[in-house]
Design a protein around this motif. Structure first.
Motif, mmCIF file in Angstrom:
data_model
loop_
_atom_site.group_PDB
_atom_site.id
_atom_site.type_symbol
_atom_site.label_atom_id
_atom_site.label_comp_id
_atom_site.label_asym_id
_atom_site.label_seq_id
_atom_site.Cartn_x
_atom_site.Cartn_y
_atom_site.Cartn_z
ATOM 1 N N PRO A 268 21.779 45.330 9.995
ATOM 2 C CA PRO A 268 20.879 46.403 10.420
ATOM 3 C C PRO A 268 21.499 47.771 10.149
ATOM 4 O O PRO A 268 22.719 47.941 10.194
ATOM 5 C CB PRO A 268 20.720 46.149 11.929
ATOM 6 C CG PRO A 268 20.998 44.694 12.093
ATOM 7 C CD PRO A 268 22.048 44.366 11.081
ATOM 8 N N GLU A 269 20.659 48.755 9.856
ATOM 9 C CA GLU A 269 21.142 50.094 9.546
ATOM 10 C C GLU A 269 22.024 50.617 10.677
ATOM 11 O O GLU A 269 21.669 50.526 11.860
ATOM 12 C CB GLU A 269 19.968 51.037 9.325
ATOM 13 C CG GLU A 269 20.385 52.437 8.916
ATOM 14 C CD GLU A 269 19.204 53.347 8.654
ATOM 15 O OE1 GLU A 269 19.431 54.527 8.359
ATOM 16 O OE2 GLU A 269 18.050 52.849 8.767
ATOM 17 N N GLY A 270 23.170 51.142 10.307
ATOM 18 C CA GLY A 270 24.077 51.692 11.299
ATOM 19 C C GLY A 270 25.080 50.721 11.845
ATOM 20 O O GLY A 270 25.927 51.090 12.657
ATOM 21 N N MET A 271 25.037 49.452 11.413
ATOM 22 C CA MET A 271 25.997 48.456 11.890
ATOM 23 C C MET A 271 27.032 48.182 10.807
ATOM 24 O O MET A 271 26.697 47.972 9.649
ATOM 25 C CB MET A 271 25.295 47.152 12.277
ATOM 26 C CG MET A 271 26.260 46.051 12.720
ATOM 27 S SD MET A 271 25.408 44.523 13.247
ATOM 28 C CE MET A 271 24.851 45.010 14.886
ATOM 29 N N LEU A 272 28.295 48.191 11.186
ATOM 30 C CA LEU A 272 29.387 47.852 10.287
ATOM 31 C C LEU A 272 30.072 46.592 10.776
ATOM 32 O O LEU A 272 30.193 46.363 11.983
ATOM 33 C CB LEU A 272 30.409 49.001 10.220
ATOM 34 C CG LEU A 272 29.940 50.338 9.631
ATOM 35 C CD1 LEU A 272 31.067 51.349 9.717
ATOM 36 C CD2 LEU A 272 29.481 50.155 8.198
ATOM 37 N N VAL A 273 30.525 45.779 9.845
ATOM 38 C CA VAL A 273 31.233 44.555 10.205
ATOM 39 C C VAL A 273 32.716 44.744 9.932
ATOM 40 O O VAL A 273 33.118 45.379 8.963
ATOM 41 C CB VAL A 273 30.669 43.344 9.417
ATOM 42 C CG1 VAL A 273 30.873 43.517 7.928
ATOM 43 C CG2 VAL A 273 31.339 42.051 9.876
ATOM 44 N N TYR A 274 33.545 44.208 10.821
ATOM 45 C CA TYR A 274 34.983 44.301 10.698
ATOM 46 C C TYR A 274 35.549 42.892 10.552
ATOM 47 O O TYR A 274 34.818 41.943 10.288
ATOM 48 C CB TYR A 274 35.564 45.025 11.915
ATOM 49 C CG TYR A 274 35.143 46.470 11.995
ATOM 50 C CD1 TYR A 274 35.870 47.470 11.373
ATOM 51 C CD2 TYR A 274 33.987 46.841 12.683
ATOM 52 C CE1 TYR A 274 35.486 48.797 11.427
ATOM 53 C CE2 TYR A 274 33.589 48.167 12.744
ATOM 54 C CZ TYR A 274 34.343 49.138 12.117
ATOM 55 O OH TYR A 274 33.940 50.449 12.173
ATOM 56 N N LEU A 275 36.844 42.771 10.735
ATOM 57 C CA LEU A 275 37.464 41.460 10.617
ATOM 58 C C LEU A 275 37.124 40.569 11.805
ATOM 59 O O LEU A 275 36.613 41.020 12.816
ATOM 60 C CB LEU A 275 38.987 41.603 10.516
ATOM 61 C CG LEU A 275 39.519 42.181 9.206
ATOM 62 C CD1 LEU A 275 41.033 42.268 9.282
ATOM 63 C CD2 LEU A 275 39.119 41.317 8.032
ATOM 64 N N ASP A 276 37.495 39.295 11.681
ATOM 65 C CA ASP A 276 37.380 38.251 12.702
ATOM 66 C C ASP A 276 35.995 37.609 12.724
ATOM 67 O O ASP A 276 34.993 38.250 13.087
ATOM 68 C CB ASP A 276 37.697 38.759 14.107
ATOM 69 C CG ASP A 276 39.187 38.859 14.363
ATOM 70 O OD1 ASP A 276 39.958 38.364 13.530
ATOM 71 O OD2 ASP A 276 39.571 39.433 15.395
ATOM 72 N N VAL A 288 33.067 40.498 14.525
ATOM 73 C CA VAL A 288 33.300 41.810 15.131
ATOM 74 C C VAL A 288 32.533 42.877 14.348
ATOM 75 O O VAL A 288 32.626 42.944 13.122
ATOM 76 C CB VAL A 288 34.799 42.138 15.160
ATOM 77 C CG1 VAL A 288 35.038 43.540 15.725
ATOM 78 C CG2 VAL A 288 35.554 41.105 16.005
ATOM 79 N N VAL A 289 31.773 43.690 15.067
ATOM 80 C CA VAL A 289 30.946 44.733 14.452
ATOM 81 C C VAL A 289 31.045 46.010 15.281
ATOM 82 O O VAL A 289 31.706 46.059 16.313
ATOM 83 C CB VAL A 289 29.463 44.311 14.348
ATOM 84 C CG1 VAL A 289 29.304 43.053 13.522
ATOM 85 C CG2 VAL A 289 28.862 44.111 15.748
ATOM 86 N N ALA A 290 30.353 47.027 14.828
ATOM 87 C CA ALA A 290 30.133 48.232 15.628
ATOM 88 C C ALA A 290 28.797 48.812 15.239
ATOM 89 O O ALA A 290 28.504 48.993 14.057
ATOM 90 C CB ALA A 290 31.238 49.259 15.413
ATOM 91 N N GLU A 291 27.964 49.087 16.206
ATOM 92 C CA GLU A 291 26.709 49.773 15.958
ATOM 93 C C GLU A 291 26.933 51.282 15.975
ATOM 94 O O GLU A 291 27.940 51.771 16.488
ATOM 95 C CB GLU A 291 25.679 49.386 17.022
ATOM 96 C CG GLU A 291 25.262 47.923 16.946
ATOM 97 C CD GLU A 291 24.236 47.584 18.003
ATOM 98 O OE1 GLU A 291 23.038 47.622 17.670
ATOM 99 O OE2 GLU A 291 24.612 47.302 19.143
ATOM 100 N N ARG A 292 25.991 52.006 15.407
ATOM 101 C CA ARG A 292 26.097 53.464 15.383
ATOM 102 C C ARG A 292 26.279 54.003 16.806
ATOM 103 O O ARG A 292 25.547 53.644 17.725
ATOM 104 C CB ARG A 292 24.848 54.063 14.759
ATOM 105 C CG ARG A 292 24.958 55.570 14.499
ATOM 106 C CD ARG A 292 23.646 56.111 13.942
ATOM 107 N NE ARG A 292 23.252 55.429 12.722
ATOM 108 C CZ ARG A 292 23.719 55.731 11.518
ATOM 109 N NH1 ARG A 292 24.630 56.677 11.390
ATOM 110 N NH2 ARG A 292 23.284 55.081 10.455
ATOM 111 N N GLY A 293 27.296 54.808 16.993
ATOM 112 C CA GLY A 293 27.555 55.386 18.301
ATOM 113 C C GLY A 293 28.510 54.585 19.148
ATOM 114 O O GLY A 293 28.980 55.067 20.182
#
Length: 348
Positions: A268-276, A288-293
């Motif tokens: 989804p727009e604004g979501m980045l995926v990281y390791l794990d 592991v992810v992070a949404e915008r904000g």
């Protein structure tokens, strides 16, 4: 749960996970000589799907329990009815009783790094306490909370496949050891120097930013199966999933175990995926992810490999250290540079 849970500050994987932001990888990724760029897929079919909009990142549909520990947290693994923690700066393993919160310390011959586990055993790589150079593996019997074997060497990233624990040495040699008595049963030259390895689909995938190398423990064969190198590997839906090294963290890619039929799933727009990446079942995994904000590395999302959609998103009270795990119902995460491990359980 059998999975690999990472080294916080070594090599290629650490460069992605360190938070120097995944987006910076686009600017510095290069194409290996003689290969195509990692996001091109010659001789294969490329499909792209866009994940549905995830739930908002509130915590009304989850419950979190914070477990205080005597050291800054490191990678975790669930085994023997407990949660095992490898602090990345101390020569101990910690056992957390999830029912009482009691913490037991177990001395190690080095500083813990990667960890993997079954229901009855924990394997961990350990490093020199001053230089953090790898010095070997340890086997812990999680039913008795004792170190049963120490294997000297430069091997890292242990993985349990069948009766063998496999680990890749810094010189590119894959070593196989008996899971019961730690005797060496096999060695194989991979040619991949200075990287780690991931396990997915019963194969080992030595790390490389441009090439998907596959090592088959069954016959000790090594194949260059694709020019799409992935990190954060997981097997789901009969495919190998991960984050393309050349991506800005906004997508997942997958291929068949033989490297064919490459597909892409945009987040989804604004979501980045990281390791794990940690398996949930045959078709889903946590990542592991992070949404915008939201703070980087502070959330864990459920990904459905069949539908290509993001499900529930769990929010942790702080940035996660590399090395989450799941007990089947809840996700356990170490909080970076804090003496805390947090269990987050979906309630929906």
């Amino acid at each position: 749960m059998n999975g690999i849970h990472g080294r916080a500050a070594r090599g290629l994987l650490a460069a992605i996970a360190s938070g120097a932001l995944v987006a910076s990888l686009v600017a510095c990724a290069t194409t290996a000589p003689g290969s195509t760029a990692a996001n091109s897929t010659p001789d294969s079919t490329t499909d792209s799907t866009t994940a549905s909009t995830p739930p908002t990142a509130d915590t009304s549909d989850q419950v979190a329990d914070v477990f205080e520990i005597p050291h800054a947290a490191g990678s975790v693994a669930v085994s023997g009815g407990a949660v095992w923690v490898l602090p990345h700066l101390d020569q101990v393993a910690l056992r957390i009783d999830p029912d009482t919160g009691e913490v037991t310390e177990l001395p190690l011959p080095g500083v813990g790094a990667e960890i993997t586990a079954s229901d009855t055993e924990v394997w961990a790589s350990v490093s020199h306490p001053s230089t953090f150079a790898p010095i070997g593996l340890v086997r812990i019997d999680s039913t008795t909370s004792t170190v049963t074997h120490v294997v000297d060497g430069t091997t890292t990233f242990p993985h349990l496949i069948g009766d063998t624990v496999w680990a890749l040495a810094s010189d590119g040699v894959m070593h196989g050891y008996s899971r019961t008595d730690a005797t060496e049963v096999a060695t194989f030259e991979t040619g991949v120097v200075g990287g780690g390895a991931a396990e997915a689909g019963g194969y080992l995938w030595p790390g490389n930013p441009s090439v998907g190398y596959r090592f088959d423990p069954a016959d000790a064969s090594m194949l260059d199966v694709t020019d799409l190198g992935l990190v954060s590997l997981a097997e789901a839906g009969g495919r190998i999933w991960g984050t393309p090294f050349s991506e800005a963290g906004g997508a997942l890619s997958s291929y068949e175990p033989d490297g064919t039929d490459v597909r892409r799933a945009d987040l989804p727009e604004g979501m980045l995926v990281y390791l794990d990446a940690v398996p949930i079942d045959d078709d889903r995994f946590w990542i592991v992810v992070a949404e915008r904000g939201a703070a980087p590395h502070s959330q864990v999302a459920e990904f459905d490999a069949v539908t290509g959609e993001i499900g529930q998103v769990l929010t942790f009270p702080g940035k996660l250290e590399n090395g989450i795990d799941s007990d089947g119902d809840c996700v356990w995460g170490p909080i970076l540079r804090q003496p805390k491990v947090v269990r987050v359980c979906p309630t929906g």
